[in-house]
Motif scaffolding. Structure first.
Motif, PDB file in Angstrom:
ATOM      1  N   ASP A 104     -16.642  25.310  -0.259  1.00  0.00           N
ATOM      2  CA  ASP A 104     -17.666  24.505  -0.926  1.00  0.00           C
ATOM      3  C   ASP A 104     -17.370  24.480  -2.415  1.00  0.00           C
ATOM      4  N   SER A 105     -17.633  23.340  -3.050  1.00  0.00           N
ATOM      5  CA  SER A 105     -17.519  23.210  -4.496  1.00  0.00           C
ATOM      6  C   SER A 105     -18.719  22.412  -4.989  1.00  0.00           C
ATOM      7  N   THR A 106     -19.488  22.994  -5.909  1.00  0.00           N
ATOM      8  CA  THR A 106     -20.734  22.376  -6.360  1.00  0.00           C
ATOM      9  C   THR A 106     -20.759  22.299  -7.882  1.00  0.00           C
ATOM     10  N   ARG A 107     -20.973  21.108  -8.412  1.00  0.00           N
ATOM     11  CA  ARG A 107     -21.163  20.945  -9.851  1.00  0.00           C
ATOM     12  C   ARG A 107     -22.640  21.183 -10.171  1.00  0.00           C
ATOM     13  N   LEU A 108     -22.920  22.141 -11.029  1.00  0.00           N
ATOM     14  CA  LEU A 108     -24.291  22.478 -11.419  1.00  0.00           C
ATOM     15  C   LEU A 108     -24.666  21.890 -12.771  1.00  0.00           C
ATOM     16  N   PHE A 109     -23.698  21.323 -13.470  1.00  0.00           N
ATOM     17  CA  PHE A 109     -23.937  20.709 -14.771  1.00  0.00           C
ATOM     18  C   PHE A 109     -23.205  19.373 -14.822  1.00  0.00           C
ATOM     19  N   THR A 110     -23.968  18.307 -15.000  1.00  0.00           N
ATOM     20  CA  THR A 110     -23.390  16.976 -15.113  1.00  0.00           C
ATOM     21  C   THR A 110     -23.829  16.376 -16.449  1.00  0.00           C
ATOM     22  N   PRO A 111     -22.951  16.401 -17.461  1.00  0.00           N
ATOM     23  CA  PRO A 111     -23.336  15.895 -18.782  1.00  0.00           C
ATOM     24  C   PRO A 111     -23.721  14.420 -18.795  1.00  0.00           C
ATOM     25  N   LEU A 112     -23.177  13.662 -17.845  1.00  0.00           N
ATOM     26  CA  LEU A 112     -23.453  12.228 -17.811  1.00  0.00           C
ATOM     27  C   LEU A 112     -24.435  11.920 -16.674  1.00  0.00           C
ATOM     28  N   PRO A 113     -25.473  11.144 -16.950  1.00  0.00           N
ATOM     29  CA  PRO A 113     -26.433  10.820 -15.885  1.00  0.00           C
ATOM     30  C   PRO A 113     -25.830   9.863 -14.870  1.00  0.00           C
ATOM     31  N   ASP A 114     -26.406   9.875 -13.663  1.00  0.00           N
ATOM     32  CA  ASP A 114     -25.964   8.937 -12.636  1.00  0.00           C
ATOM     33  C   ASP A 114     -26.123   7.502 -13.134  1.00  0.00           C
ATOM     34  N   GLY A 115     -25.102   6.711 -12.874  1.00  0.00           N
ATOM     35  CA  GLY A 115     -25.161   5.298 -13.249  1.00  0.00           C
ATOM     36  C   GLY A 115     -24.848   5.003 -14.696  1.00  0.00           C
ATOM     37  N   TRP A 116     -24.324   6.009 -15.424  1.00  0.00           N
ATOM     38  CA  TRP A 116     -24.054   5.773 -16.841  1.00  0.00           C
ATOM     39  C   TRP A 116     -23.034   4.656 -17.053  1.00  0.00           C
ATOM     40  N   GLU A 117     -22.120   4.506 -16.075  1.00  0.00           N
ATOM     41  CA  GLU A 117     -21.077   3.488 -16.244  1.00  0.00           C
ATOM     42  C   GLU A 117     -21.638   2.076 -16.112  1.00  0.00           C
ATOM     43  N   ARG A 118     -22.848   1.938 -15.522  1.00  0.00           N
ATOM     44  CA  ARG A 118     -23.492   0.626 -15.418  1.00  0.00           C
ATOM     45  C   ARG A 118     -24.566   0.430 -16.494  1.00  0.00           C
TER      46      ARG A 118
END
Length: 229
Positions: A158-172
């Motif tokens: 298993d590999s889990t990212r617990l920190f995502t600096p960019l919000p979902d959908g930032w590219e849109r």
């Protein structure tokens, strides 16, 4: 069963992780540029950990490359008073029967005064040498150093990212606007669960590694200078 096992592992992390892991706060401003840089750094760290069999050696390289300590040597600080029997699923992963002894060890992996990760490790003593078992039982030697002579391989479960600096959908929708202060980085940024194998293909350890915000405890890269018109 997997969900229940995960709760057992994660529930003790806040207690077991030394406060020094993230007490300095953050050096990173809450700006679109910093968020992009942190996204790239966490992705690079994740890829490095997933592509190398020894998390200990990867942590030492990260510590050295980012100046996190005067000497880039990782030590395992034992977290006492915690004992966890392996679950039936873990015994299946390790290919051991119900009566085979499985040892447990929890450590905080530190480089200098920075705690970079907390590792929960279930391992099969009969598949290690007596010298390795002695090191793991009596000393603060990091697991990767203790079993290095096995020339082991690693398979991530298993590999889990617990920190995502960019919000979902930032590219849109575009990058978020700058904030008034430093960027809030959570205490834990990544979690991996993996099996370690001897050269003969026999699994000997299952490990859960939770990587802390101290991995990012260095200044942002300098901005490029603008050329004079």
């Amino acid at each position: 069963m997997k969900a229940a096992w995960a709760l057992l592992v994660w529930s003790g992390l806040a207690v077991a992780t030394p406060a020094a892991a993230n007490e300095r706060g953050t050096m990173w401003p809450d700006t679109p540029r910093a968020r992009l840089e942190l996204e790239a750094l966490v992705a690079t760290l994740d890829a490095s950990l997933l592509s190398h069999p020894s998390a200990t050696l990867t942590l030492e390289a990260w510590c050295r490359d980012h100046g996190l300590a005067p000497v880039a040597h990782v030590v395992a600080r034992r977290v006492p008073g915690i004992a966890r029997a392996p679950s039936a699923e873990q015994r299946h992963d390790l290919a051991v029967g119900a009566d085979e002894p499985v040892a447990y060890r929890r450590v905080a992996l530190a480089c200098g005064d920075r705690v970079l990760s907390v590792a929960d490790n279930w391992y099969v003593p009969s598949r290690l040498t007596p010298a390795m078992n002695d090191l793991l039982a009596r000393t603060d030697t990091a697991f990767g150093h203790a079993v290095a002579d096995l020339h082991f391989t690693r398979r991530t479960l298993d590999s889990t990212r617990l920190f995502t600096p960019l919000p979902d959908g930032w590219e849109r929708r575009g990058l978020p606007p700058p904030g008034p202060g430093p960027l809030a980085i959570p205490a834990d940024i990544l979690r991996h669960r993996a099996l370690l194998y001897r050269r003969d293909g026999l699994p000997f350890s299952e490990v859960v590694e939770t990587y802390t915000a101290a991995m990012l405890d260095f200044p942002p890269p300098p901005q490029p200078k603008r050329e004079a018109p």
